[in-house]
Design an enzyme around this catalytic site. Structure first.
Site, PDB file in Angstrom:
ATOM      1  N   LYS A  62       0.839  -1.225   0.000  1.00 25.72           N
ATOM      2  CA  LYS A  62       0.000   0.000   0.000  1.00 25.72           C
ATOM      3  C   LYS A  62       0.863   1.260   0.000  1.00 25.72           C
ATOM      4  CE  LYS A  62      -4.108  -1.902   2.225  1.00 25.72           C
ATOM      5  NZ  LYS A  62      -3.539  -3.111   2.829  1.00 25.72           N
ATOM      6  N   ASP A  93       2.933   7.520  -1.154  1.00 24.03           N
ATOM      7  CA  ASP A  93       3.706   8.757  -1.032  1.00 24.03           C
ATOM      8  C   ASP A  93       3.982   9.349  -2.418  1.00 24.03           C
ATOM      9  OD1 ASP A  93       5.343  10.760   0.148  1.00 24.03           O
ATOM     10  OD2 ASP A  93       5.896   9.339   1.734  1.00 24.03           O
TER      11      ASP A  93
HETATM   12  O1  6AU Z   1      -8.808 -11.491   6.414  1.00 21.82           O
HETATM   13  P1  6AU Z   1      -8.052 -10.601   7.359  1.00 21.82           P
HETATM   14  O2  6AU Z   1      -8.902  -9.538   7.983  1.00 21.82           O
HETATM   15  O3  6AU Z   1      -7.257 -11.371   8.380  1.00 21.82           O
HETATM   16  O4  6AU Z   1      -6.923  -9.876   6.479  1.00 21.82           O
HETATM   17  C1  6AU Z   1      -7.221  -9.045   5.396  1.00 21.82           C
HETATM   18  C2  6AU Z   1      -5.973  -8.599   4.701  1.00 21.82           C
HETATM   19  C3  6AU Z   1      -5.021  -7.787   5.566  1.00 21.82           C
HETATM   20  C4  6AU Z   1      -5.302  -6.362   5.192  1.00 21.82           C
HETATM   21  O5  6AU Z   1      -4.140  -5.561   5.288  1.00 21.82           O
HETATM   22  C5  6AU Z   1      -5.776  -6.470   3.741  1.00 21.82           C
HETATM   23  O6  6AU Z   1      -6.333  -7.778   3.598  1.00 21.82           O
HETATM   24  N1  6AU Z   1      -6.802  -5.462   3.334  1.00 21.82           N
HETATM   25  C6  6AU Z   1      -6.626  -4.664   2.180  1.00 21.82           C
HETATM   26  C7  6AU Z   1      -5.668  -4.931   1.128  1.00 21.82           C
HETATM   27  C8  6AU Z   1      -5.380  -6.262   0.670  1.00 21.82           C
HETATM   28  O7  6AU Z   1      -5.207  -4.009   0.467  1.00 21.82           O
HETATM   29  C9  6AU Z   1      -7.483  -3.605   1.950  1.00 21.82           C
HETATM   30  C10 6AU Z   1      -8.633  -3.465   2.739  1.00 21.82           C
HETATM   31  O8  6AU Z   1      -9.467  -2.619   2.492  1.00 21.82           O
HETATM   32  N2  6AU Z   1      -8.836  -4.331   3.762  1.00 21.82           N
HETATM   33  C11 6AU Z   1      -7.953  -5.326   4.070  1.00 21.82           C
HETATM   34  O9  6AU Z   1      -8.234  -6.090   5.010  1.00 21.82           O
HETATM   35  O10 6AU Z   1      -3.702  -8.137   5.226  1.00 21.82           O
END
Ligand code: 6AU
Length: 479
Positions: free
Chosen positions: A313, A316
Protein backbone atom coordinates in the site's frame (compact mmCIF):
# COMPACT_ATOMS: atom_id res chain seq x y z
CA UNK A 1 -41.74 18.84 -33.09
CA UNK A 2 -44.42 16.45 -31.90
CA UNK A 3 -47.20 17.75 -29.73
CA UNK A 4 -45.87 17.19 -26.23
CA UNK A 5 -48.75 15.05 -25.04
CA UNK A 6 -49.08 13.44 -21.65
CA UNK A 7 -48.45 9.75 -22.18
CA UNK A 8 -45.18 7.88 -21.85
CA UNK A 9 -44.84 7.23 -25.56
CA UNK A 10 -45.08 10.97 -26.34
CA UNK A 11 -42.69 11.69 -23.54
CA UNK A 12 -40.04 9.29 -24.90
CA UNK A 13 -40.38 10.81 -28.36
CA UNK A 14 -40.04 14.29 -26.87
CA UNK A 15 -36.81 13.32 -25.10
CA UNK A 16 -35.50 11.94 -28.38
CA UNK A 17 -36.47 15.06 -30.32
CA UNK A 18 -34.86 17.51 -27.92
CA UNK A 19 -31.75 15.27 -27.97
CA UNK A 20 -31.95 14.37 -24.31
CA UNK A 21 -31.48 10.82 -25.65
CA UNK A 22 -28.88 10.30 -28.37
CA UNK A 23 -27.62 7.25 -30.24
CA UNK A 24 -24.17 6.98 -31.83
CA UNK A 25 -20.75 6.49 -30.26
CA UNK A 26 -20.09 8.35 -27.03
CA UNK A 27 -17.10 8.17 -24.73
CA UNK A 28 -18.35 7.97 -21.15
CA UNK A 29 -16.53 9.42 -18.12
CA UNK A 30 -15.20 5.93 -17.41
CA UNK A 31 -13.56 5.83 -20.86
CA UNK A 32 -16.01 3.18 -22.09
CA UNK A 33 -17.65 3.80 -25.48
CA UNK A 34 -21.42 3.73 -25.26
CA UNK A 35 -23.91 3.56 -28.16
CA UNK A 36 -26.45 5.58 -26.17
CA UNK A 37 -26.17 8.82 -24.26
CA UNK A 38 -28.60 10.64 -22.01
CA UNK A 39 -28.20 14.33 -21.47
CA UNK A 40 -31.18 15.30 -19.40
CA UNK A 41 -29.59 18.64 -18.54
CA UNK A 42 -31.17 20.00 -21.72
CA UNK A 43 -34.70 19.65 -20.35
CA UNK A 44 -34.35 22.92 -18.40
CA UNK A 45 -34.59 24.68 -21.77
CA UNK A 46 -38.00 23.11 -22.45
CA UNK A 47 -40.51 24.14 -19.77
CA UNK A 48 -43.23 21.89 -21.16
CA UNK A 49 -40.91 18.87 -20.94
CA UNK A 50 -39.94 19.90 -17.40
CA UNK A 51 -43.62 19.92 -16.52
CA UNK A 52 -44.08 16.53 -18.08
CA UNK A 53 -41.12 15.13 -16.14
CA UNK A 54 -42.46 16.49 -12.85
CA UNK A 55 -45.95 15.11 -13.56
CA UNK A 56 -44.68 11.65 -14.52
CA UNK A 57 -42.40 11.49 -11.53
CA UNK A 58 -45.26 12.49 -9.26
CA UNK A 59 -47.43 9.72 -10.75
CA UNK A 60 -44.70 7.23 -9.94
CA UNK A 61 -44.32 8.58 -6.40
CA UNK A 62 -48.07 8.22 -5.83
CA UNK A 63 -48.09 4.73 -7.32
CA UNK A 64 -45.41 3.55 -4.87
CA UNK A 65 -47.38 4.87 -1.92
CA UNK A 66 -44.17 5.76 -0.10
CA UNK A 67 -44.39 8.28 2.73
CA UNK A 68 -41.81 11.03 3.21
CA UNK A 69 -41.37 14.43 4.76
CA UNK A 70 -39.07 16.09 2.21
CA UNK A 71 -37.55 15.63 -1.23
CA UNK A 72 -33.90 15.90 -2.24
CA UNK A 73 -32.69 15.96 -5.85
CA UNK A 74 -29.30 14.46 -6.71
CA UNK A 75 -27.13 17.39 -7.86
CA UNK A 76 -27.22 18.87 -10.42
CA UNK A 77 -29.63 17.70 -13.12
CA UNK A 78 -32.30 16.47 -10.71
CA UNK A 79 -32.32 19.71 -8.69
CA UNK A 80 -34.77 21.58 -10.95
CA UNK A 81 -36.90 18.44 -11.22
CA UNK A 82 -37.11 18.18 -7.43
CA UNK A 83 -37.91 21.89 -7.24
CA UNK A 84 -40.86 21.54 -9.63
CA UNK A 85 -42.28 18.58 -7.71
CA UNK A 86 -41.85 20.27 -4.32
CA UNK A 87 -43.44 23.51 -5.44
CA UNK A 88 -46.36 21.81 -7.23
CA UNK A 89 -47.13 19.40 -4.38
CA UNK A 90 -46.17 21.53 -1.41
CA UNK A 91 -43.27 19.49 -0.05
CA UNK A 92 -40.19 20.98 1.60
CA UNK A 93 -36.97 20.42 -0.30
CA UNK A 94 -33.46 19.62 0.86
CA UNK A 95 -30.35 20.38 -1.17
CA UNK A 96 -27.21 18.29 -0.99
CA UNK A 97 -24.01 20.21 -1.59
CA UNK A 98 -21.47 18.55 -3.85
CA UNK A 99 -18.63 19.86 -1.69
CA UNK A 100 -18.81 21.06 1.92
CA UNK A 101 -18.44 24.81 2.26
CA UNK A 102 -15.05 25.83 3.61
CA UNK A 103 -16.62 28.63 5.65
CA UNK A 104 -19.72 29.07 7.76
CA UNK A 105 -21.65 25.98 8.73
CA UNK A 106 -19.78 23.36 6.64
CA UNK A 107 -23.07 21.57 6.18
CA UNK A 108 -23.52 19.10 3.33
CA UNK A 109 -27.31 19.38 3.48
CA UNK A 110 -29.11 22.70 3.14
CA UNK A 111 -32.69 23.27 4.25
CA UNK A 112 -34.61 22.63 7.46
CA UNK A 113 -34.76 19.12 8.82
CA UNK A 114 -34.86 17.13 12.03
CA UNK A 115 -33.24 13.87 13.01
CA UNK A 116 -35.37 10.94 11.89
CA UNK A 117 -37.09 12.82 9.04
CA UNK A 118 -37.74 10.66 5.98
CA UNK A 119 -36.48 12.07 2.69
CA UNK A 120 -37.27 10.89 -0.83
CA UNK A 121 -34.42 11.10 -3.34
CA UNK A 122 -35.11 12.19 -6.91
CA UNK A 123 -32.66 11.47 -9.74
CA UNK A 124 -32.66 11.88 -13.52
CA UNK A 125 -30.73 8.80 -14.72
CA UNK A 126 -29.42 5.79 -12.78
CA UNK A 127 -26.60 3.61 -14.09
CA UNK A 128 -24.66 2.03 -11.21
CA UNK A 129 -26.67 3.82 -8.52
CA UNK A 130 -23.57 5.45 -7.04
CA UNK A 131 -24.83 9.07 -7.25
CA UNK A 132 -28.09 8.21 -5.51
CA UNK A 133 -26.10 6.33 -2.90
CA UNK A 134 -23.75 9.27 -2.30
CA UNK A 135 -26.71 11.60 -1.77
CA UNK A 136 -28.33 9.07 0.56
CA UNK A 137 -25.10 8.83 2.57
CA UNK A 138 -24.92 12.62 2.99
CA UNK A 139 -28.53 12.65 4.22
CA UNK A 140 -27.98 9.65 6.48
CA UNK A 141 -24.92 11.36 8.00
CA UNK A 142 -27.41 14.00 9.22
CA UNK A 143 -29.61 11.20 10.62
CA UNK A 144 -32.21 11.71 7.88
CA UNK A 145 -33.78 8.44 6.78
CA UNK A 146 -33.66 7.40 3.12
CA UNK A 147 -35.45 4.27 1.97
CA UNK A 148 -36.85 5.24 -1.43
CA UNK A 149 -35.64 6.93 -4.58
CA UNK A 150 -37.43 7.86 -7.80
CA UNK A 151 -35.54 8.02 -11.08
CA UNK A 152 -36.76 9.29 -14.41
CA UNK A 153 -34.76 6.78 -16.43
CA UNK A 154 -33.17 3.51 -15.30
CA UNK A 155 -30.40 2.36 -17.66
CA UNK A 156 -30.90 -1.16 -16.25
CA UNK A 157 -27.19 -1.69 -15.68
CA UNK A 158 -27.48 -2.92 -12.11
CA UNK A 159 -28.17 0.32 -10.19
CA UNK A 160 -31.55 -0.83 -8.90
CA UNK A 161 -30.14 -4.03 -7.39
CA UNK A 162 -27.07 -2.23 -6.03
CA UNK A 163 -29.26 0.33 -4.25
CA UNK A 164 -31.59 -2.34 -2.94
CA UNK A 165 -28.60 -4.04 -1.32
CA UNK A 166 -27.96 -0.74 0.44
CA UNK A 167 -31.52 -0.55 1.70
CA UNK A 168 -32.87 1.90 -0.90
CA UNK A 169 -35.77 0.93 -3.15
CA UNK A 170 -35.55 2.50 -6.58
CA UNK A 171 -38.64 3.20 -8.71
CA UNK A 172 -38.30 4.35 -12.28
CA UNK A 173 -40.61 6.27 -14.60
CA UNK A 174 -39.09 4.70 -17.72
CA UNK A 175 -36.39 2.16 -18.46
CA UNK A 176 -33.88 2.04 -21.29
CA UNK A 177 -35.60 -1.06 -22.72
CA UNK A 178 -38.85 0.90 -22.86
CA UNK A 179 -37.09 3.75 -24.67
CA UNK A 180 -35.61 1.32 -27.21
CA UNK A 181 -38.80 -0.58 -27.89
CA UNK A 182 -40.89 2.59 -28.19
CA UNK A 183 -38.52 4.32 -30.60
CA UNK A 184 -38.13 1.14 -32.65
CA UNK A 185 -41.89 0.64 -32.86
CA UNK A 186 -42.32 4.23 -34.04
CA UNK A 187 -39.63 3.69 -36.69
CA UNK A 188 -37.31 6.22 -35.13
CA UNK A 189 -34.50 3.70 -34.56
CA UNK A 190 -33.39 0.81 -36.72
CA UNK A 191 -32.89 -2.65 -35.30
CA UNK A 192 -29.07 -2.48 -35.61
CA UNK A 193 -28.90 0.35 -33.10
CA UNK A 194 -31.36 -1.39 -30.81
CA UNK A 195 -29.30 -4.62 -30.90
CA UNK A 196 -26.04 -2.76 -30.32
CA UNK A 197 -27.49 -0.90 -27.37
CA UNK A 198 -28.96 -4.04 -25.82
CA UNK A 199 -25.63 -5.83 -26.19
CA UNK A 200 -23.84 -2.88 -24.59
CA UNK A 201 -26.14 -2.95 -21.58
CA UNK A 202 -25.69 -6.68 -21.12
CA UNK A 203 -21.90 -6.35 -21.26
CA UNK A 204 -21.66 -3.33 -18.99
CA UNK A 205 -23.48 -4.04 -15.81
CA UNK A 206 -22.23 -2.88 -12.46
CA UNK A 207 -23.67 -5.55 -10.19
CA UNK A 208 -21.18 -8.35 -10.55
CA UNK A 209 -21.17 -11.01 -13.19
CA UNK A 210 -24.79 -11.84 -13.85
CA UNK A 211 -26.30 -9.86 -16.67
CA UNK A 212 -29.99 -9.40 -17.36
CA UNK A 213 -31.31 -9.76 -20.86
CA UNK A 214 -33.18 -6.51 -21.28
CA UNK A 215 -34.61 -7.31 -24.68
CA UNK A 216 -37.13 -9.69 -23.24
CA UNK A 217 -37.25 -7.75 -19.98
CA UNK A 218 -37.03 -11.10 -18.23
CA UNK A 219 -34.31 -12.19 -15.87
CA UNK A 220 -32.03 -14.67 -17.60
CA UNK A 221 -28.37 -15.24 -16.95
CA UNK A 222 -25.90 -14.60 -19.75
CA UNK A 223 -22.43 -16.03 -19.81
CA UNK A 224 -19.71 -13.66 -18.74
CA UNK A 225 -16.02 -14.07 -19.45
CA UNK A 226 -14.62 -17.15 -17.76
CA UNK A 227 -11.12 -17.39 -16.29
CA UNK A 228 -10.09 -19.40 -19.35
CA UNK A 229 -11.33 -16.71 -21.72
CA UNK A 230 -9.63 -13.98 -19.73
CA UNK A 231 -6.41 -15.97 -19.71
CA UNK A 232 -6.38 -15.46 -23.47
CA UNK A 233 -8.10 -12.11 -23.95
CA UNK A 234 -6.74 -9.86 -21.19
CA UNK A 235 -4.07 -7.51 -22.40
CA UNK A 236 -1.59 -7.51 -19.51
CA UNK A 237 0.62 -10.64 -19.48
CA UNK A 238 0.54 -10.81 -15.67
CA UNK A 239 -3.27 -10.80 -15.70
CA UNK A 240 -3.23 -13.56 -18.30
CA UNK A 241 -0.89 -15.59 -16.05
CA UNK A 242 -3.15 -14.98 -13.07
CA UNK A 243 -6.25 -16.21 -14.91
CA UNK A 244 -4.34 -19.19 -16.28
CA UNK A 245 -3.42 -20.15 -12.71
CA UNK A 246 -7.00 -19.59 -11.55
CA UNK A 247 -8.37 -21.79 -14.35
CA UNK A 248 -5.77 -24.54 -13.80
CA UNK A 249 -6.08 -24.64 -10.03
CA UNK A 250 -9.83 -23.90 -9.98
CA UNK A 251 -9.19 -21.27 -7.34
CA UNK A 252 -10.02 -17.59 -6.96
CA UNK A 253 -8.55 -17.54 -3.47
CA UNK A 254 -5.70 -15.33 -2.29
CA UNK A 255 -4.40 -16.17 1.15
CA UNK A 256 -3.07 -13.29 3.23
CA UNK A 257 -0.33 -14.63 5.51
CA UNK A 258 0.10 -11.82 8.00
CA UNK A 259 2.61 -13.02 10.57
CA UNK A 260 5.80 -11.99 12.37
CA UNK A 261 7.90 -15.11 11.79
CA UNK A 262 9.62 -16.07 8.54
CA UNK A 263 9.33 -19.79 9.18
CA UNK A 264 5.62 -19.47 9.90
CA UNK A 265 5.15 -17.52 6.66
CA UNK A 266 7.03 -20.09 4.60
CA UNK A 267 5.42 -23.12 6.22
CA UNK A 268 1.97 -21.67 5.67
CA UNK A 269 2.80 -20.78 2.04
CA UNK A 270 4.00 -24.34 1.47
CA UNK A 271 0.88 -25.85 3.02
CA UNK A 272 -1.78 -23.56 1.50
CA UNK A 273 0.11 -22.72 -1.72
CA UNK A 274 -1.30 -25.65 -3.77
CA UNK A 275 -4.85 -24.30 -3.33
CA UNK A 276 -4.51 -20.58 -3.98
CA UNK A 277 -3.81 -18.38 -6.95
CA UNK A 278 -2.00 -15.74 -4.87
CA UNK A 279 -0.07 -15.61 -1.61
CA UNK A 280 -0.22 -12.13 -0.09
CA UNK A 281 2.41 -10.85 2.32
CA UNK A 282 3.04 -7.90 4.63
CA UNK A 283 6.78 -8.37 4.54
CA UNK A 284 7.41 -5.57 7.04
CA UNK A 285 5.56 -7.56 9.71
CA UNK A 286 8.43 -10.07 9.86
CA UNK A 287 10.66 -9.68 12.90
CA UNK A 288 13.41 -11.87 11.43
CA UNK A 289 13.46 -10.80 7.78
CA UNK A 290 16.41 -11.72 5.60
CA UNK A 291 16.53 -11.83 1.82
CA UNK A 292 16.48 -15.65 2.07
CA UNK A 293 12.77 -15.44 2.97
CA UNK A 294 11.81 -13.86 -0.31
CA UNK A 295 14.06 -16.26 -2.25
CA UNK A 296 12.34 -19.21 -0.57
CA UNK A 297 8.92 -17.64 -1.19
CA UNK A 298 9.76 -17.37 -4.90
CA UNK A 299 10.78 -21.04 -4.90
CA UNK A 300 7.44 -21.98 -3.33
CA UNK A 301 5.60 -19.80 -5.85
CA UNK A 302 7.21 -21.83 -8.66
CA UNK A 303 6.61 -25.14 -6.88
CA UNK A 304 2.91 -24.53 -6.19
CA UNK A 305 2.15 -22.18 -9.09
CA UNK A 306 0.94 -19.05 -7.31
CA UNK A 307 1.72 -15.35 -7.65
CA UNK A 308 3.19 -13.27 -4.82
CA UNK A 309 1.41 -10.09 -3.80
CA UNK A 310 3.22 -7.76 -1.38
CA UNK A 311 0.49 -5.69 0.24
CA UNK A 312 2.72 -2.60 0.64
CA UNK A 313 0.00 0.00 0.00
CA UNK A 314 2.41 2.63 -1.24
CA UNK A 315 1.06 6.11 -0.58
CA UNK A 316 3.71 8.76 -1.03
CA UNK A 317 5.09 11.04 -3.73
CA UNK A 318 6.60 9.45 -6.83
CA UNK A 319 10.26 9.91 -5.86
CA UNK A 320 9.77 8.26 -2.48
CA UNK A 321 7.76 5.26 -3.64
CA UNK A 322 10.24 4.67 -6.46
CA UNK A 323 12.98 4.02 -3.87
CA UNK A 324 10.69 2.15 -1.49
CA UNK A 325 9.62 -0.23 -4.26
CA UNK A 326 13.05 -0.82 -5.76
CA UNK A 327 15.43 -0.57 -2.82
CA UNK A 328 15.65 -0.55 0.95
CA UNK A 329 15.86 -3.77 2.86
CA UNK A 330 12.97 -5.50 1.12
CA UNK A 331 13.59 -4.81 -2.60
CA UNK A 332 9.90 -5.53 -3.19
CA UNK A 333 9.99 -5.19 -6.98
CA UNK A 334 12.57 -7.97 -7.23
CA UNK A 335 10.31 -10.70 -5.86
CA UNK A 336 6.63 -9.58 -5.67
CA UNK A 337 4.64 -10.07 -8.87
CA UNK A 338 1.95 -7.74 -7.58
CA UNK A 339 1.88 -4.81 -5.20
CA UNK A 340 -0.69 -2.14 -4.39
CA UNK A 341 -0.87 1.61 -4.00
CA UNK A 342 -3.23 4.23 -2.63
CA UNK A 343 -4.32 6.72 -5.29
CA UNK A 344 -4.23 9.63 -2.82
CA UNK A 345 -0.95 11.19 -4.05
CA UNK A 346 -2.22 11.40 -7.65
CA UNK A 347 -1.12 9.57 -10.78
CA UNK A 348 2.58 10.31 -10.11
CA UNK A 349 2.57 7.33 -7.76
CA UNK A 350 1.63 5.02 -10.62
CA UNK A 351 4.20 6.50 -13.02
CA UNK A 352 6.97 6.12 -10.43
CA UNK A 353 6.07 2.54 -9.50
CA UNK A 354 5.70 1.69 -13.19
CA UNK A 355 9.21 2.94 -13.93
CA UNK A 356 10.50 0.26 -11.58
CA UNK A 357 7.94 -2.50 -12.05
CA UNK A 358 7.02 -2.40 -15.72
CA UNK A 359 10.40 -3.56 -17.07
CA UNK A 360 10.14 -6.52 -14.66
CA UNK A 361 6.63 -7.45 -15.81
CA UNK A 362 5.11 -6.54 -12.44
CA UNK A 363 1.60 -5.23 -11.83
CA UNK A 364 -0.06 -2.90 -9.36
CA UNK A 365 -3.52 -2.79 -7.79
CA UNK A 366 -5.10 0.54 -6.89
CA UNK A 367 -6.76 0.60 -3.47
CA UNK A 368 -10.07 2.05 -4.63
CA UNK A 369 -12.27 0.95 -1.73
CA UNK A 370 -11.49 -0.47 1.70
CA UNK A 371 -13.12 -3.00 3.98
CA UNK A 372 -12.66 -1.14 7.26
CA UNK A 373 -15.54 0.74 8.83
CA UNK A 374 -15.64 4.50 8.37
CA UNK A 375 -12.92 4.47 5.70
CA UNK A 376 -12.72 7.49 3.43
CA UNK A 377 -12.21 5.66 0.14
CA UNK A 378 -15.72 6.36 -1.19
CA UNK A 379 -17.54 8.54 -3.71
CA UNK A 380 -15.36 10.83 -5.81
CA UNK A 381 -12.19 9.34 -4.32
CA UNK A 382 -13.16 5.90 -5.61
CA UNK A 383 -14.19 7.35 -8.97
CA UNK A 384 -10.77 9.00 -9.24
CA UNK A 385 -9.12 5.68 -8.38
CA UNK A 386 -11.11 3.92 -11.11
CA UNK A 387 -9.99 6.48 -13.68
CA UNK A 388 -6.38 6.22 -12.55
CA UNK A 389 -6.43 2.47 -13.09
CA UNK A 390 -8.18 2.69 -16.46
CA UNK A 391 -5.65 5.24 -17.68
CA UNK A 392 -2.60 3.14 -16.70
CA UNK A 393 -3.44 -0.38 -17.80
CA UNK A 394 0.12 -1.09 -18.88
CA UNK A 395 1.05 -1.38 -15.20
CA UNK A 396 -2.16 -1.21 -13.15
CA UNK A 397 -3.84 -4.62 -13.29
CA UNK A 398 -6.87 -3.89 -11.14
CA UNK A 399 -8.31 -2.79 -7.84
CA UNK A 400 -8.57 -3.59 -4.20
CA UNK A 401 -12.31 -3.04 -4.00
CA UNK A 402 -15.55 -3.80 -2.25
CA UNK A 403 -17.73 -3.65 -5.35
CA UNK A 404 -17.53 -4.04 -9.12
CA UNK A 405 -16.03 -0.72 -10.15
CA UNK A 406 -15.18 -1.12 -13.80
CA UNK A 407 -16.72 -3.03 -16.65
CA UNK A 408 -13.27 -3.42 -18.18
CA UNK A 409 -12.41 -7.13 -18.14
CA UNK A 410 -8.69 -6.34 -18.10
CA UNK A 411 -8.93 -4.98 -14.56
CA UNK A 412 -9.01 -7.57 -11.78
CA UNK A 413 -11.16 -6.85 -8.72
CA UNK A 414 -9.64 -8.27 -5.52
CA UNK A 415 -11.75 -8.08 -2.38
CA UNK A 416 -10.47 -8.35 1.21
CA UNK A 417 -12.61 -8.45 4.34
CA UNK A 418 -13.78 -12.02 3.68
CA UNK A 419 -14.60 -14.62 6.31
CA UNK A 420 -17.16 -17.39 6.48
CA UNK A 421 -18.26 -16.10 9.90
CA UNK A 422 -19.39 -12.60 8.92
CA UNK A 423 -19.00 -9.68 11.33
CA UNK A 424 -15.69 -7.99 12.02
CA UNK A 425 -12.79 -7.59 14.42
CA UNK A 426 -12.34 -5.13 17.28
CA UNK A 427 -10.30 -2.72 15.11
CA UNK A 428 -12.75 -1.91 12.35
CA UNK A 429 -12.32 -4.79 9.90
CA UNK A 430 -15.66 -5.83 8.36
CA UNK A 431 -16.30 -9.24 6.83
CA UNK A 432 -18.59 -10.75 4.25
CA UNK A 433 -18.68 -14.38 3.14
CA UNK A 434 -16.80 -15.55 0.00
CA UNK A 435 -20.18 -16.11 -1.64
CA UNK A 436 -21.27 -12.48 -1.08
CA UNK A 437 -17.84 -11.16 -2.11
CA UNK A 438 -18.07 -12.93 -5.49
CA UNK A 439 -21.79 -12.90 -6.28
CA UNK A 440 -22.80 -9.56 -4.87
CA UNK A 441 -19.62 -7.50 -4.71
CA UNK A 442 -18.29 -8.79 -8.02
CA UNK A 443 -14.89 -9.96 -6.72
CA UNK A 444 -12.65 -11.83 -9.15
CA UNK A 445 -10.30 -12.81 -6.33
CA UNK A 446 -11.21 -13.12 -2.65
CA UNK A 447 -8.52 -12.24 -0.11
CA UNK A 448 -8.71 -14.23 3.12
CA UNK A 449 -6.34 -13.79 6.05
CA UNK A 450 -7.31 -14.82 9.55
CA UNK A 451 -10.22 -16.93 8.31
CA UNK A 452 -7.50 -19.35 7.14
CA UNK A 453 -4.33 -18.52 9.09
CA UNK A 454 -6.19 -18.23 12.40
CA UNK A 455 -8.16 -21.47 11.96
CA UNK A 456 -7.34 -24.54 14.03
CA UNK A 457 -6.85 -26.39 10.74
CA UNK A 458 -5.58 -23.82 8.18
CA UNK A 459 -5.41 -26.36 5.34
CA UNK A 460 -9.00 -27.50 5.94
CA UNK A 461 -10.10 -23.86 6.14
CA UNK A 462 -8.27 -23.00 2.89
CA UNK A 463 -10.07 -25.86 1.12
CA UNK A 464 -13.40 -24.63 2.46
CA UNK A 465 -12.73 -21.04 1.29
CA UNK A 466 -11.48 -22.26 -2.07
CA UNK A 467 -14.63 -24.29 -2.60
CA UNK A 468 -16.94 -21.45 -1.48
CA UNK A 469 -15.26 -18.80 -3.65
CA UNK A 470 -14.97 -20.99 -6.71
CA UNK A 471 -18.52 -22.27 -6.65
CA UNK A 472 -19.77 -18.67 -6.38
CA UNK A 473 -17.70 -17.91 -9.49
CA UNK A 474 -19.14 -20.93 -11.34
CA UNK A 475 -22.64 -19.82 -10.36
CA UNK A 476 -21.96 -16.41 -11.84
CA UNK A 477 -21.18 -18.14 -15.12
CA UNK A 478 -24.55 -19.85 -14.94
CA UNK A 479 -23.02 -23.32 -14.30
O1 6AU B 1 -8.81 -11.49 6.41
P1 6AU B 1 -8.05 -10.60 7.36
O2 6AU B 1 -8.90 -9.54 7.98
O3 6AU B 1 -7.26 -11.37 8.38
O4 6AU B 1 -6.92 -9.88 6.48
C1 6AU B 1 -7.22 -9.04 5.40
C2 6AU B 1 -5.97 -8.60 4.70
C3 6AU B 1 -5.02 -7.79 5.57
C4 6AU B 1 -5.30 -6.36 5.19
O5 6AU B 1 -4.14 -5.56 5.29
C5 6AU B 1 -5.78 -6.47 3.74
O6 6AU B 1 -6.33 -7.78 3.60
N1 6AU B 1 -6.80 -5.46 3.33
C6 6AU B 1 -6.63 -4.66 2.18
C7 6AU B 1 -5.67 -4.93 1.13
C8 6AU B 1 -5.38 -6.26 0.67
O7 6AU B 1 -5.21 -4.01 0.47
C9 6AU B 1 -7.48 -3.61 1.95
C10 6AU B 1 -8.63 -3.47 2.74
O8 6AU B 1 -9.47 -2.62 2.49
N2 6AU B 1 -8.84 -4.33 3.76
C11 6AU B 1 -7.95 -5.33 4.07
O9 6AU B 1 -8.23 -6.09 5.01
O10 6AU B 1 -3.70 -8.14 5.23
Amino acid sequence: MANRGGNLEDFIVNLFEIEAIKFGTFKLKSGIESPVYFDLRVIVSFPDVMNQVAALMWNTIERTGCKFKSICGVPYTALPIATCICVQHNYPMLIRRKEAKDYGTRRMIEGRYEEGDVCLIVEDVVTSGSSVHETAESLQNEKIQVTNAIVLLDREQGGKAALERKGIKLYSVITLSQVLSTLQRLNKLDSDIVDRTNRFIQDNRFDGHVAVNNKSNSSSTTKVMSHKERAVKCSHPLVRSLYTIMADKESNLCVSIDCASSSELLQMADKIGPHVCIVKTHIDMLEDFTSDVTKELQRLADKHNFLIFEDRKFGDIGKTVHTQYEGGMYKISSWAHITNAHPVPGSGIVSALAEVGKPLGRGCLIVAEMSSSGNLATGDYTKGAVKMAEANKDFVIGYISQSRLSADHDLVHMTPGVKIQMGGDSLGQQYVTPQIAVSEKGADVVIVGRGITGAADPLGAALEYKQAGYSAYLNSLGH
